[in-house]
Design a protein around this motif. Structure first.
Motif, PDB file in Angstrom:
ATOM      1  N   THR B  92       4.973 -17.673  -2.532  1.00  0.00           N
ATOM      2  CA  THR B  92       3.598 -17.438  -2.073  1.00  0.00           C
ATOM      3  C   THR B  92       3.544 -16.685  -0.740  1.00  0.00           C
ATOM      4  N   ALA B  94       4.446 -13.923  -0.464  1.00  0.00           N
ATOM      5  CA  ALA B  94       4.058 -12.572  -0.909  1.00  0.00           C
ATOM      6  C   ALA B  94       2.600 -12.271  -0.530  1.00  0.00           C
ATOM      7  N   MET B  95       1.732 -13.266  -0.665  1.00  0.00           N
ATOM      8  CA  MET B  95       0.314 -13.004  -0.410  1.00  0.00           C
ATOM      9  C   MET B  95       0.082 -12.656   1.072  1.00  0.00           C
ATOM     10  N   ARG B  96       0.877 -13.254   1.951  1.00  0.00           N
ATOM     11  CA  ARG B  96       0.749 -12.905   3.379  1.00  0.00           C
ATOM     12  C   ARG B  96       1.334 -11.521   3.643  1.00  0.00           C
ATOM     13  N   LEU B  97       2.444 -11.209   2.958  1.00  0.00           N
ATOM     14  CA  LEU B  97       3.109  -9.932   3.211  1.00  0.00           C
ATOM     15  C   LEU B  97       2.280  -8.749   2.733  1.00  0.00           C
TER      16      LEU B  97
END
Lengths: 337, 267
Positions: B92, B94-97
């Motif tokens: 998850t 990934a969503m911040r990146l």
């Protein structure tokens, strides 16, 4: 092709994983000695995608579609090869790149779980530095296209899967990205919601000219949205071209789908074409592409036809055949299971 | 995201971070209750000092020290190691990146957004401390109060960065929660959280004074309760901020290398 938006040259993404068989002995053994295995998720694929194109990535589970998408979105660093998205190297994750793209994953969410979606929209407005008037305009558009209504003010956790996906799409599009990476955006949705999402994506592409790259196991998504498909199987490119051409190449035969007014002998059906299936809903016959006209004439003349349509073979069958052909060409033995 | 853009986004980030904290208020209350160890230590050490002082600490000194410890702990808490380790393991992160905001900034804002709620707990304890021990221990020099505020920020930064560094190690190990437990065990012993650093034997104390743990809790607490002079306070502040600098460089290097290993599992 229009101006190149995505360029992928000899992309490889290999992972090292540690495998161990099940059981206590293996678990204890793995404490002292682990056996590394290299997984070739993507193994040297190349393609280009033009600005405004809608392209479907197809392939079985574990084929490397999502890995490719994640490399394009800048989440994964390639093992080798060159990737550019509108001139940017994705893994550098420059702000200018991140503001141009979005990735929607059907199995992951960016919405804040305990807050209404409107809070995620406000958060994204601040992070993407969207001016307030533009934000209001975009929200008005998205609310209309996705029929969001009052959904945006309910806590995310109380929304249904379909409602949540509509809000996910809205959250992902607030900054009006030029490239949309969509990974299984309709997964788990009912048929009517799939249609809503599909229509919206197509409308967004046509309105904004955004480039769209989609992976989906629902062939209807691909058929409805993507004139071009890139087929990946076991990390390798199996096909890159028009969807129609793929169907013609793999399954050149056509299907006559008949609804009959009464029962008919199998021999009478076989006189028209090869019988694929018969059931209460109708009969499906397969005929060679150049024999469609005579077959239709014969069917109308000899059978109690209530309704008749000519279709391509289902995309699922085409894909299955393509993967079988690719593996046979690589000398792999198909697993009977 | 440039520094200027980040600063412009901060009010919205903090507003939403606070809204999330309010949504998780039950969890926050449990967390606050889990940090009441200084109050238990207060009772324990007060009992020990009942008949005679321990070092320079009489009963009242222990009350002042551990109430201050409780307050400082509330204001310098961070939990990003658990967040990061979980988000690496589940993919998850990934969503911040995907957003043009450094994930460390978003973690920092989320962690700092808890402070207003924690103040609700910390302020009554501060009032209680003043009633029980009076104001005589508090520094009178305004420079020392400025140093105290800087030491709180430094303490929070060391806690946050240590968490972030250990959380980032999950990019190599898959999970780094157990490593954080080891850090926490060292923190408990060497930060002054359970035992004032002054009470350690000189040899161990010398070692503790060069480690980062004391700067997380002990130093700000000592500023409030020990009557440090400006010179000593500034020396300790310098030591604290050297650690802040070292942790910043370390986390930055780990993050850059670690991201190359991110596998974005799931989905």
């Amino acid at each position: 092709m229009a101006q190149t938006m995505v360029s992928v040259q000899a992309l490889r993404k290999h992972y090292t994983v540690h495998k161990r068989p099940p059981g206590l002995k293996a678990a204890l053994g793995s404490l002292f000695r682990r056996v590394p295995t290299v997984v070739k998720a993507v193994d040297g694929i190349s393609f280009e995608i033009g600005r405004g194109e809608r392209v479907g990535f197809l392939g079985p589970n574990g084929a490397g579609k999502t890995t490719t998408l994640k490399v394009l979105a800048g989440l994964l660093h390639p093992s080798s090869g060159e990737v550019r998205v509108d001139g940017h190297v994705p893994q550098r994750r420059e702000d200018a790149f991140l503001k141009k793209v979005t990735l929607v994953m059907g199995q992951k969410q960016q919405l804040l779980w305990d807050l209404p979606p409107s809070e995620t929209f406000a958060l994204n407005r601040a992070i993407y530095e969207v001016p307030e008037p533009e934000f209001q305009r975009t929200m008005a558009d998205l609310t209309e296209l996705l029929e969001l209504g009052d959904l945006v003010n309910k806590p995310t956790r109380t929304l249904s899967l379909g409602e949540r996906m509509k809000c996910e799409l809205a959250a992902a599009l607030i900054h009006r990205p030029q490239v949309l990476f969509l990974d299984e955006p309709t997964i788990g949705l009912d048929v009517s919601m799939q249609v809503v999402i599909r229509d919206f994506i197509k409308e967004y592409n046509e309105r904004t000219g955004a480039t769209l790259i989609l992976t989906s196991h629902y062939m209807d998504d691909v058929a409805a949205l993507c004139p071009r498909v890139v087929v990946i199987d076991r990390g390798l490119l199996s096909y890159d071209g028009a969807l129609d051409e793929l169907v013609r190449r793999i399954r050149p035969e056509k299907r006559l789908v008949l609804r009959l007014d009464g029962p008919v002998d199998r021999a009478a059906l076989e006189a028209v074409g090869r019988v694929v299936s018969t059931d209460a809903a109708g009969v499906v016959l397969q005929v060679a592409q150049d024999a469609v006209n005579p077959a239709v004439s014969r069917a109308l003349a000899t059978l109690p036809v209530h309704d008749l349509t000519v279709e391509n073979a289902p995309l699922e069958e085409v894909m299955s055949e393509l993967f079988a052909q690719s593996r046979a060409a690589r000398g792999e033995v198909e697993d009977a299971a | 995201m440039s520094l200027r853009s980040t600063v412009r986004a901060l009010p919205t980030l903090f507003r939403i971070g606070f809204a999330e904290m309010v949504a998780y208020r039950a969890e926050m209350l449990v967390w606050v209750l889990a940090t009441t160890m200084p109050l238990i230590m207060l009772a324990l050490w007060s009992a020990v000092a009942h008949d005679a002082p321990v070092g320079r600490f009489d009963q009242e000194d222990f009350v002042a020290y551990f109430l201050a410890t409780f307050i400082v702990r509330q204001l310098t808490g961070a939990w990003v190691a658990w967040q990061l380790s979980f988000e690496v393991r589940t993919g998850t992160l990934a969503m911040r990146l995907l957003r043009p905001l450094h994930p460390m900034v978003s973690y920092a804002v989320e962690n700092l957004s808890a402070i207003p709620l924690r103040l609700i707990v910390a302020l009554p304890v501060a009032v209680l401390a003043l009633i029980l021990t009076g104001v005589s221990r508090l520094p009178r020099d305004p420079v020392l109060w400025v140093i105290f505020l800087l030491s709180l920020l430094g303490g929070w930064l060391i806690t946050f960065l240590a968490n972030a560094g250990i959380g980032t190690l999950a990019l190599w190990t898959g999970s780094s929660v157990k490593l954080m437990d080891v850090w926490l065990a060292l923190f408990m012993v060497f930060s002054g959280y359970l035992i004032p650093v002054e009470l350690f034997p000189p040899l161990i104390r010398g070692t503790i004074e060069v480690l980062p743990f004391r700067y997380q809790i002990g130093f700000p607490v000592e500023l409030l309760t020990r009557g440090l002079d400006r010179g000593a306070a500034l020396r300790l502040l310098l030591g604290q901020w050297i650690w802040v600098g070292l942790f910043t460089l370390g986390v930055r290097a780990l993050w850059r290398r670690g991201l190359q290993r991110f596998a974005a599992y799931g989905g």
